[in-house]
Motif scaffolding. Structure first.
Motif, short mmCIF file in Angstrom:
data_model
loop_
_atom_site.label_atom_id
_atom_site.label_comp_id
_atom_site.label_asym_id
_atom_site.label_seq_id
_atom_site.Cartn_x
_atom_site.Cartn_y
_atom_site.Cartn_z
N ILE A 1 -2.51 -35.85 1.96
CA ILE A 1 -1.73 -37.01 1.51
C ILE A 1 -1.13 -37.74 2.71
CG2 ILE A 1 0.33 -37.72 0.23
CD1 ILE A 1 -0.30 -35.31 -1.67
N ARG A 2 -0.60 -36.96 3.67
CA ARG A 2 -0.02 -37.57 4.88
C ARG A 2 -1.07 -38.39 5.64
NH1 ARG A 2 2.96 -32.83 5.48
NH2 ARG A 2 1.37 -31.92 6.82
N GLU A 3 -2.27 -37.85 5.68
CA GLU A 3 -3.34 -38.56 6.40
C GLU A 3 -3.65 -39.89 5.72
OE1 GLU A 3 -5.18 -37.70 9.36
OE2 GLU A 3 -3.25 -36.68 9.43
N ALA A 4 -3.71 -39.88 4.40
CA ALA A 4 -3.96 -41.13 3.67
C ALA A 4 -2.80 -42.10 3.89
CB ALA A 4 -4.16 -40.85 2.18
N ASP A 5 -1.58 -41.57 3.84
CA ASP A 5 -0.39 -42.40 4.09
C ASP A 5 -0.49 -43.07 5.47
OD1 ASP A 5 0.65 -41.62 1.67
OD2 ASP A 5 2.12 -40.23 2.50
N ARG A 6 -0.88 -42.24 6.45
CA ARG A 6 -0.93 -42.73 7.83
C ARG A 6 -1.96 -43.84 7.98
NH1 ARG A 6 -3.55 -41.36 12.29
NH2 ARG A 6 -4.68 -39.68 11.25
N LEU A 7 -3.13 -43.63 7.40
CA LEU A 7 -4.20 -44.62 7.51
C LEU A 7 -3.76 -45.96 6.91
CD1 LEU A 7 -7.14 -44.65 8.53
CD2 LEU A 7 -7.87 -44.24 6.18
N LEU A 8 -3.11 -45.89 5.76
CA LEU A 8 -2.65 -47.12 5.11
C LEU A 8 -1.53 -47.78 5.91
CD1 LEU A 8 -2.75 -45.89 1.42
CD2 LEU A 8 -4.04 -47.84 2.32
N ALA A 9 -0.67 -46.96 6.52
CA ALA A 9 0.42 -47.51 7.34
C ALA A 9 -0.15 -48.22 8.56
CB ALA A 9 1.39 -46.42 7.75
N GLU A 10 -1.20 -47.63 9.15
CA GLU A 10 -1.85 -48.28 10.30
C GLU A 10 -2.45 -49.62 9.90
OE1 GLU A 10 -3.14 -44.12 12.52
OE2 GLU A 10 -4.69 -45.43 11.68
N LEU A 11 -3.07 -49.61 8.73
CA LEU A 11 -3.68 -50.84 8.22
C LEU A 11 -2.61 -51.92 8.05
CD1 LEU A 11 -6.58 -51.63 6.88
CD2 LEU A 11 -5.31 -51.45 4.76
N ALA A 12 -1.48 -51.52 7.46
CA ALA A 12 -0.38 -52.47 7.22
C ALA A 12 0.11 -53.04 8.55
CB ALA A 12 0.76 -51.79 6.48
N ASP A 13 0.27 -52.16 9.52
CA ASP A 13 0.78 -52.57 10.81
C ASP A 13 -0.18 -53.57 11.48
OD1 ASP A 13 2.67 -52.37 12.91
OD2 ASP A 13 1.16 -51.25 14.05
N ARG A 14 -1.46 -53.24 11.37
CA ARG A 14 -2.48 -54.06 12.03
C ARG A 14 -2.52 -55.47 11.43
NH1 ARG A 14 -6.88 -50.84 10.89
NH2 ARG A 14 -6.13 -49.32 12.38
N HIS A 15 -2.31 -55.56 10.12
CA HIS A 15 -2.48 -56.86 9.46
C HIS A 15 -1.15 -57.52 9.11
CE1 HIS A 15 -6.82 -56.41 9.18
NE2 HIS A 15 -6.59 -55.13 8.93
N GLY A 16 -0.06 -56.90 9.55
CA GLY A 16 1.23 -57.52 9.29
C GLY A 16 1.65 -57.46 7.83
N PHE A 17 1.11 -56.49 7.08
CA PHE A 17 1.58 -56.32 5.70
C PHE A 17 2.97 -55.70 5.72
CE2 PHE A 17 -3.13 -55.57 4.46
CZ PHE A 17 -3.37 -56.93 4.51
N GLU A 18 3.70 -55.92 4.66
CA GLU A 18 5.08 -55.42 4.58
C GLU A 18 5.12 -53.90 4.78
OE1 GLU A 18 8.75 -55.54 1.37
OE2 GLU A 18 6.71 -55.30 0.70
N PRO A 19 5.96 -53.42 5.70
CA PRO A 19 6.04 -51.96 5.87
C PRO A 19 6.69 -51.30 4.64
CG PRO A 19 7.63 -53.07 7.28
CD PRO A 19 6.85 -54.15 6.59
N ALA A 20 6.39 -50.02 4.47
CA ALA A 20 6.87 -49.33 3.28
C ALA A 20 8.37 -49.12 3.33
CB ALA A 20 6.19 -47.96 3.19
N HIS A 21 9.07 -49.55 2.33
CA HIS A 21 10.44 -49.08 2.14
C HIS A 21 10.87 -49.31 0.70
CE1 HIS A 21 12.26 -53.05 2.06
NE2 HIS A 21 11.57 -53.37 3.13
N ALA A 22 11.88 -48.58 0.29
CA ALA A 22 12.36 -48.69 -1.08
C ALA A 22 13.17 -49.97 -1.25
CB ALA A 22 13.22 -47.48 -1.41
N TRP A 23 13.41 -50.35 -2.48
CA TRP A 23 14.33 -51.46 -2.75
C TRP A 23 15.72 -50.88 -2.97
CZ3 TRP A 23 11.89 -55.57 -6.57
CH2 TRP A 23 10.80 -56.17 -5.94
N VAL A 24 16.72 -51.74 -2.80
CA VAL A 24 18.10 -51.32 -3.03
C VAL A 24 18.38 -51.31 -4.53
CG1 VAL A 24 20.52 -51.85 -2.59
CG2 VAL A 24 18.81 -52.32 -0.86
N PHE A 25 19.07 -50.29 -5.00
CA PHE A 25 19.49 -50.26 -6.40
C PHE A 25 20.27 -51.53 -6.73
CE2 PHE A 25 22.77 -49.67 -9.56
CZ PHE A 25 22.05 -49.18 -10.62
#
Lengths: 499, 486
Positions: free
Chosen positions: B271-295
């Motif tokens: 799961i971590r590996e899949a997470d990492r690959l998608l995070a790299e993709l996001a970083d490369r293309h300037g997609f919004e980085p992962a974070h939660a929303w505020v309650f």
């Protein structure tokens, strides 16, 4: 959820005949930057925005506590008393709040009352109008001298009770400690302080009403942190269940490890039927300033956390954990970490579950390590542990297991007397040593040593601090020079040349 | 409750990237990560949805080809698709898909290796759902009937229990409670789940839950504790916010709390590996980085579903209106009530939010009507069971003559050249079959990982003629360009 909260507030409004007003206490300059910037916000960063913060409608603004004194002197080479003065020049309507950490000053062991009293006095003399008092053992006696000084000098007292998950730390305990703060000391505010952000929604719904009932019309303040992402929800429900003031930080210095956001709490509380004294427009301006400042300084802003239940279980602060790991490694017993952690849990309960803030993680873990390394538990007892059970740190909130106490006293060093000795005053000696030195400097020299205090620099006068990128400042500076045949600048990661 | 009993289905490539990356993930990007996603062994991976069809068509990608290629790369993992019986585009005759057209949709999916379908009819019309469930059975598909979670209903849990029972009775293999606005709380779950169980008897119950209020992961854990048969999750960069909870965090938390069989290190590593690959993709293309929303309490009022919530929070921020969030939320609730209180799902939620935003921005209320609001008032999708339409608005838009929904035979006569797959996608997206993108040559679907430095270099090279001489230096990069003209 929203409908339910609205109903609760409406029922209260109908019962009392008026909408309750909730106030916000700002903690951006103290806890917000402590949680997000490792307390590296400099005094000059605060000054340009201070006047607007003063007008934003806060009940109080927390200016400093021990950690800010430490960081200011040790890392920023700035005089924390100067910070209080400069803030006070700009913040004239809103009370500035200072703090003491029991009678420990900045060490692990209780110190003489005279130095703690002088510390309170000098905070007030420099512009502090409220003193937050906190003792990790919830021991009122430890706080009495400081409170006496505060009252003598006309400052209000905010009585902080640290939230703890442990057997015996029930709502009744917090209610009785809150009542003690009000009845014995005349505290103007009682604060439930959830430093680790481990309160749950179910607990908020019982502990807040219990404390509020115990203190009547005295202000109940609520503090939590956002490590689980639930902080804003806890704060909103705390207000619904009786809290009068919420400690917040201005977004984007909120969320993440920090506190709930002032803007968000104000809007949501209004939406469910409270009045909230806060100027939203000003709060947004303040937020914009801190956002730009964070970018300028390369510091993070608060990123909302994803809910993870692990925060409720560890209760062993990150800093204490890394200390423990490195100590075990140095001792060549790094492999014992899981056993030591389990033993820490056991020892903590046996010692009456002190709140795990300085110095108690160190005391509990020292005993846990001994218990793991020796055949018999409590066969070897560190001096601090014997001192702790003998009341050197103050009266304990819950009794220590009597069998354990016997073993600690029997196996501990005979050099540790069963009755704590009276601590001799330190001021006469200090005054002897530092003649012709003002009290602020005397305190700082006592706390941090001469070398550090000699190295302190003054904060630039006025509010000249610029939020522009350093390169912009540099180019603007170059542009002001009358003659420049050729300019070459190079540094790590960039080079600039202009003809 | 053992962990084996909980099925985790991954919706990263559909709802996840729609909610978090505004649907910006291309077919080549998906093909590049698919094997890593499959290696984490979710029970199923959702590869198609109505939004995915629209995203593909808008970008010139063939959605059917994407499904086929994902099938190749996700071996050993079931593929899932979400199918909606109501469309959002507003083309007359295609507001509601006819049973034979929807059946065609299922057949096209089944032929390409999809084995599970989530059937979404926000209005829960038994006439529409029952025949389609039968058709899906014939095709050998596992059917999952969506039960939209709505918090305000006169009978609350009992209503939802009866609706769940009706779906099970109509033949659904599984029923999925879908809380697309993330409104569930642990308190509500404590009464709702047992009620649904009563209605469902032996039919398994799944949960699809968004995280707009930030409580999603907490509620998901509570669902596992009480007993749920399946949960929709996403990989971390595509989870939380307006998306579903993150699989890795959920499994770690369960292990910590002793819920079910503990996940193995191997599983968590995958799961971590899949997470990492998608995070790299996001970083490369300037997609919004992962974070939660505020309650926040606002989602309990506007009740906007996943990607619509994400889109409108972005629009409020862009318009400098974030501080008026509660006003916007209240206006959404008011508009919704005036158009007959339809469920806050497609095709209703987006036009309601659009109308509310216009009002918030100062337009006199209903000075103009968004087309989707007009259609909702005309009840082109059928009557919403829950509320009455505002009489003056209803009078203003008037009634529409009954338009029969397009049947497959008629469409084939009209577009004799079009394939079934093209016909269906065209009806679902509201375009002509000839407007559908062609299959791409396989080499064109190869993903090129372009680093920021590479992109910079390419951009500078393309503009080299404008510079006499250009030097760029940074940590780890040094570029010297000599232009051809002064």
């Amino acid at each position: 959820m929203l409908e339910h909260l609205k109903k609760l507030v409406a029922a209260e409004t109908a019962r009392t005949g008026k909408r309750r007003t909730i106030r916000l206490t700002d903690d951006t300059l103290r806890d917000g930057q402590q949680c997000l910037w490792a307390t590296r916000m400099r005094t000059e960063h605060m000054l340009p925005i201070a006047e607007r913060m003063d007008r934003a409608g806060f009940y109080a603004i927390q200016a400093v506590a021990l950690v800010q004194f430490d960081a200011s002197v040790l890392f920023l080479n700035q005089d924390p008393f100067e910070r209080i003065r400069l803030l006070r020049e700009r913040i004239t309507r809103t009370p500035l709040r200072g703090a003491i950490r029991s009678n420990l000053m900045r060490g692990f062991f209780p110190v003489a009352d005279d130095i703690t009293e002088l510390f309170v006095e000098r905070q007030i003399a420099n512009g502090i109008r409220e003193i937050g008092v906190f003792d990790a053992l919830l021991c009122a006696d430890n706080l009495a001298p400081s409170i006496g000084v505060a009252h003598r000098l006309g400052a209000d007292v905010t009585y902080l009770l640290g939230y703890n998950i442990a057997p015996g730390y029930d709502d009744a305990l917090y209610a009785s400690k809150a009542r003690e703060g009000v009845e014995r000391f005349g505290a103007k505010t009682v604060t439930l302080a959830d430093a680790a952000g481990i309160l749950t929604i179910d607990r908020v719904r019982t502990i807040v009403p219990a404390m509020k009932q115990a203190i009547g019309d005295v202000r109940l303040e609520f503090n939590t942190h956002c490590l689980t992402g639930l902080g804003p929800w806890l704060a909103i429900e705390a207000a619904v269940h009786g809290a009068d003031t919420i400690l917040t930080a201005v977004d984007p210095m909120a969320n993440g490890n920090s506190l709930p956001a002032a803007q968000m709490i104000a809007r949501n509380l209004r939406e469910i039927g409270f009045d909230v004294t806060a100027d939203d427009g000003l709060l947004d301006e303040v937020g914009e300033y801190f956002g730009a400042l964070a970018e300028r300084e390369g510091q993070p802003v608060g990123v909302p956390a994803e809910y993870e239940p692990s925060h409720y279980i560890t209760q062993y602060a990150g800093g204490a954990m890394s200390n423990l790991q490195s100590q075990l490694k140095l001792a060549g017993i790094a492999d014992k970490l899981p056993a030591v952690l389990e033993e820490i849990g056991r020892v903590r309960v046996e010692l009456g579950s002190p709140i795990m803030v300085t110095p108690y993680p160190a005391i509990v873990s020292a005993q846990a390590v001994m218990n793991v390394l020796n055949k018999e538990r409590y066969q070897v007892v560190p001096d601090e542990v014997k001192k702790y059970v003998c009341g050197y740190f103050g009266a304990l909130p819950l009794p220590v297991d009597p069998n354990i106490k016997d073993r600690i006293i029997a196996n501990g060093s005979k050099d540790v007397a069963l009755t704590p000795p009276v601590i001799a005053p330190v001021l006469p000696g200090l005054r002897q040593r530092y003649k012709n030195v003002g009290d602020d400097e005397l305190l700082l020299r006592y706390m941090y040593g001469d070398e550090k205090v000699d190295g302190l620099g003054p904060t630039a006068p006025g509010d000249s601090f610029s939020l522009d990128h350093p390169l912009v400042d540099l180019v603007a500076g170059l542009a002001q020079r009358r003659r420049k045949a050729q300019v070459q600048v190079s540094g790590a990661g960039f080079s600039l040349s202009a003809n | 409750m053992s962990k084996a009993a909980v099925r985790y289905s991954d919706v990263s490539l559909t709802d996840g990237q729609s909610a978090r990356w505004a649907g910006a993930m291309t077919t080549p990007m998906m093909l590049a990560v698919a094997a890593r996603l499959a290696a984490a062994r979710p029970a199923a991976i959702e590869v198609a949805s109505p939004a995915m069809l629209q995203q593909c068509v808008a970008r010139g990608e063939d959605p059917w080809q994407r499904i086929e290629l994902l099938r190749d790369r996700c071996s050993g993992v079931a593929l899932r698709a979400a199918v909606a019986m109501l469309t959002e585009h507003g083309r007359r005759g295609a507001d509601v898909l006819s049973t034979d057209l929807a059946t065609l949709w299922l057949r096209e999916l089944a032929q390409r290796g999809v084995s599970e379908v989530v059937m979404i009819d926000p209005l829960l019309s038994d006439e529409r759902i029952a025949p389609l469930l039968k058709a899906a059975k014939v095709l050998g598909l596992t059917t999952i009937a969506a039960l939209p979670f709505t918090q305000a209903s006169a009978r609350g849990d009992a209503d939802l229990r009866d609706q769940a029972a009706a779906l099970a009775k109509a033949g659904a293999d599984r029923v999925m409670l879908r809380d697309e606005a993330g409104l569930l709380t642990a308190d509500r779950l404590a009464t709702l789940l047992p009620a649904l169980r009563t209605g469902l008897r032996d039919t398994p119950l799944d949960l699809h839950l968004r995280c707009q209020t930030a409580l999603g992961p907490l509620v998901a854990l509570e669902a596992v504790r009480i007993g749920i048969d399946g949960l929709d999750t996403a990989f971390a960069p595509l989870a939380n916010g307006a998306s579903v909870p993150a699989l890795g965090t959920l499994l770690k938390s369960q292990r910590l709390l002793g819920l079910g069989m503990p996940a193995s290190e191997q599983e968590l590593h995958a799961i971590r590996e899949a997470d990492r690959l998608l995070a790299e993709l996001a970083d490369r293309h300037g997609f919004e980085p992962a974070h939660a929303w505020v309650f926040d309490l606002a989602p309990y009022v506007h009740q906007l579903p996943g990607d619509v919530a994400a889109q409108f929070m972005r629009r409020l921020a862009a318009a400098g209106l974030s501080h008026r969030l509660h006003e916007f939320a209240n206006e959404c609730a008011r508009v919704r009530s005036e158009v007959g209180a339809p469920p806050m799902l497609a095709p209703f939620a987006r036009p309601i939010a659009e109308q509310a935003l216009l009002h918030l921005q100062g337009m006199a209320r209903y000075a103009e009507l968004r087309p989707g609001v007009r259609r909702a008032l005309q009840q082109v999708h059928g009557a919403a069971a829950s509320g009455a339409v505002d009489a003056r608005l209803a009078q203003r838009v008037g009634a529409l003559p009954d338009t029969p929904t397009h049947a497959v035979a008629a469409l084939k006569t009209e577009f004799p050249e079009a394939s079934d797959a093209a016909l269906l996608a065209a009806q679902a997206c509201g375009v002509s079959p000839s407007a559908l993108p062609d299959r791409a040559p396989i080499e064109a679907l190869h993903y090129e990982a372009t680093t920021p430095a590479g992109a910079l270099l390419a951009g500078l090279t393309a503009r080299a003629a404008r510079y006499a001489q250009l030097g760029v230096q940074g940590p780890g990069v040094s570029i010297q360009l000599q232009g051809t003209e002064g």
